[in-house]
Write a protein that holds these residues in place. Sequence first.
Motif, PDB file in Angstrom:
ATOM      1  N   LEU A   1       0.858  -1.184   0.000  1.00 20.82           N
ATOM      2  CA  LEU A   1       0.000   0.000   0.000  1.00 20.82           C
ATOM      3  C   LEU A   1       0.894   1.233   0.000  1.00 20.82           C
ATOM      4  O   LEU A   1       1.712   1.417   0.920  1.00 20.82           O
ATOM      5  N   ALA A   2       0.756   2.067  -1.024  1.00 24.60           N
ATOM      6  CA  ALA A   2       1.520   3.306  -1.099  1.00 24.60           C
ATOM      7  C   ALA A   2       0.723   4.405  -0.408  1.00 24.60           C
ATOM      8  O   ALA A   2      -0.384   4.748  -0.827  1.00 24.60           O
ATOM      9  N   LEU A   3       1.302   4.937   0.695  1.00 31.07           N
ATOM     10  CA  LEU A   3       0.604   5.948   1.483  1.00 31.07           C
ATOM     11  C   LEU A   3       1.629   6.868   2.131  1.00 31.07           C
ATOM     12  O   LEU A   3       2.561   6.401   2.815  1.00 31.07           O
ATOM     13  N   ASP A   4       1.448   8.170   1.923  1.00 29.67           N
ATOM     14  CA  ASP A   4       2.325   9.179   2.541  1.00 29.67           C
ATOM     15  C   ASP A   4       3.803   8.881   2.272  1.00 29.67           C
ATOM     16  O   ASP A   4       4.630   8.869   3.196  1.00 29.67           O
TER      17      ASP A   4
ATOM     18  N   LEU B   1       5.625   2.594   1.851  1.00 28.59           N
ATOM     19  CA  LEU B   1       5.016   1.356   1.378  1.00 28.59           C
ATOM     20  C   LEU B   1       4.672   0.497   2.583  1.00 28.59           C
ATOM     21  O   LEU B   1       5.549   0.147   3.381  1.00 28.59           O
ATOM     22  N   LEU B   2       3.401   0.158   2.702  1.00 25.58           N
ATOM     23  CA  LEU B   2       2.926  -0.708   3.778  1.00 25.58           C
ATOM     24  C   LEU B   2       2.709  -2.102   3.198  1.00 25.58           C
ATOM     25  O   LEU B   2       1.966  -2.264   2.217  1.00 25.58           O
ATOM     26  N   PRO B   3       3.335  -3.142   3.729  1.00 25.25           N
ATOM     27  CA  PRO B   3       3.174  -4.490   3.156  1.00 25.25           C
ATOM     28  C   PRO B   3       1.749  -5.008   3.364  1.00 25.25           C
ATOM     29  O   PRO B   3       1.154  -4.841   4.429  1.00 25.25           O
ATOM     30  N   CYS B   4       1.216  -5.641   2.330  1.00 23.65           N
ATOM     31  CA  CYS B   4      -0.118  -6.239   2.409  1.00 23.65           C
ATOM     32  C   CYS B   4      -0.013  -7.644   2.974  1.00 23.65           C
ATOM     33  O   CYS B   4       0.931  -8.390   2.674  1.00 23.65           O
ATOM     34  N   GLN B   5      -0.994  -8.023   3.758  1.00 24.24           N
ATOM     35  CA  GLN B   5      -1.015  -9.371   4.322  1.00 24.24           C
ATOM     36  C   GLN B   5      -1.318 -10.408   3.256  1.00 24.24           C
ATOM     37  O   GLN B   5      -0.798 -11.517   3.299  1.00 24.24           O
TER      38      GLN B   5
END
Length: 641
Positions: free
Chosen positions: A569-572, A575-579
């Motif tokens: 997830l691209a945010l601010d 990159l936040l990893p998806c489960q």
Amino acid sequence: MSASVLAFQTQLASIMDVLVRNTVCEVTRLYEDSLVNFQSIIAQHEDEKASLKMKLQKSEKALALQSLRESRKNVAESQENLVHSDALIKQEDPESEVKIDMFCAVCGKAAESEPPFCDACRKTVSFQSQSPEGSPAVEGSHQDGPAGKSADFSEESELNMFDTEAFPGLFDSKADSCFSAKDVSGGSALTPISPMVPAIISSYPEVPVLPSVSQRGPSRTARRSAKRPRPPPEIEDMASEARELVRAVLARRPDGEHVMKEYRINGTLTDTTRRHLINILVAHMTETQGRIPPKNVRELYALGIVTLFPSLKDPFSKKGYEHFYDGQNGTGYLAWRLKTVQRKTFHRTGGEQKPIVSRGPNFERRTQLGEQLQGEVCKEAISYMAQCTDQEQVFLKMRETFQFRQQLVHDPQKTGSVLATFPRFLDTKGLVNQDFTLLFGLETACKLLENWDSSFKAKVIREARCLTQSADLSNLLKCAEYEPISEQDVPEVLGWDSDMASVLLLVHLLPPPPGGRKSAKISAREAVDRVVQFYKSRTEWHPGGLEGPRQPYLVAVGSRRDQIESFYLALDRHLLPCQANCSLGAFDELFKAHFVFGLSYDEALSSVYTFLQTTVYNIDVGSVKESPRVKELRARMLNNC
């Protein structure tokens, strides 16, 4: 010996691993089968309940109409009895009444004309309709009398002495009849016995005052000729009236038959035909009702559309036709077309519009959770999570600080510091799913993954086939319909896998809104890049500038678009990893991120996300602002057209 024991343990471990996997797969399969069966049973029961409810409503309407008819019939019969009371008296004893009407009221001799006086008595008795003072009176005298006056009771006089309303004492009963007739055929004379006539004759010098025509109402002849008022016509059901109105309008228009024919063949209407339908109805509405039709007329046309074309009815709306006309907000296809017509004919001045509260992802919600950390204890837990390596403790502390995190999310001054305060979002998978589950519950969190393949995917592909085909849309359709048999199969068109392609078809079904003064219009292809972007390695991704909105999107990393290794997830600028490693699960986390971080939808994707929020997840149904296009697509899919 130790080597053989080690080999045995290895073999045993591998066997146990295989058994456990097979057991889990079998249990999962049984659970899915039972879940599907249970859902089908529930859906069948819901259909049966809806049909029974519809039958009950129809029977209640029929009983109401029947009782209304009976009550009106009773009222009509009572009115008829009152109006024709004289006719009923005649039917009971017609000969007695004929004798009364056909014999002189003074001497009892036969009279051949009305009023019932013989020729001799007519010359000696005279009545006037008005007295000299202007009051209604009757004056009479003998021709040879001292006064030298004679009362004129000619045929033109409007008085009727034997009217039952003017002289109620004359016909009180059969025993008190005005005359006694022994034998009419034998020629016996009739003797007047009523006190009324002797009083008139004996008091001839001072004639008593009689009521005038205007005082005593219409005569018996006038009452006989008056028509009995008929009961008003039956009040038809509003839906059937609206349906017949729309049907009649389409029958008189050139393109109306084409609209009806397409619906009979396909069971629904394409966007082009729907626009023709709206244009036809608005043209008729403005011709008959003027440039600004009343609100009830607009709602009548909208009701007629969904009644004549049931597959266009929105099952999630209060009335079912709000996407054609919503009287509360002044929106819908009919309202928009009317505004276009009004704008071309008249420049209206701008006015204040009532603010519409829409419960989107950035709406602050109240949740009832267990123990939540506050104050210094909460700060200590946040500091502990930054250094903790135990994922179970991380999930526990994140759960206990959920309320504090929501306060940061909905604080305009601190919302940008959520990732800095809780950096475990950047390296721990599943935290987005946990926060969304705390907001709405486990049942809502699983709806997309449970229902997409069984309830929505095939319908999305079917609706997309009806769109005007372009190169990008054709490629997405081919990818969505492609099902690989094995991992070595190469699709005909290299693109996204079936699940991601079917989700991206929603962007074409619900395209970005037209651009205005502040924003330029973007195409559906450009809107797809705001959902997911493909990279062969994570290092190829570079964050954009600091300016612009904070809407998230997916970053897919893999060798090919249909063989993705990991999603982010691209945010601010992070990159936040998806489960999830599958495309549908990653998109599910993308949607949930809007609610977890309090982010508004991207303007180009607002219709897509709103459709998923209300139709798939069933969040804030009836409280979120939806475009008519969203309601129309939902009506097509859920009505099984």
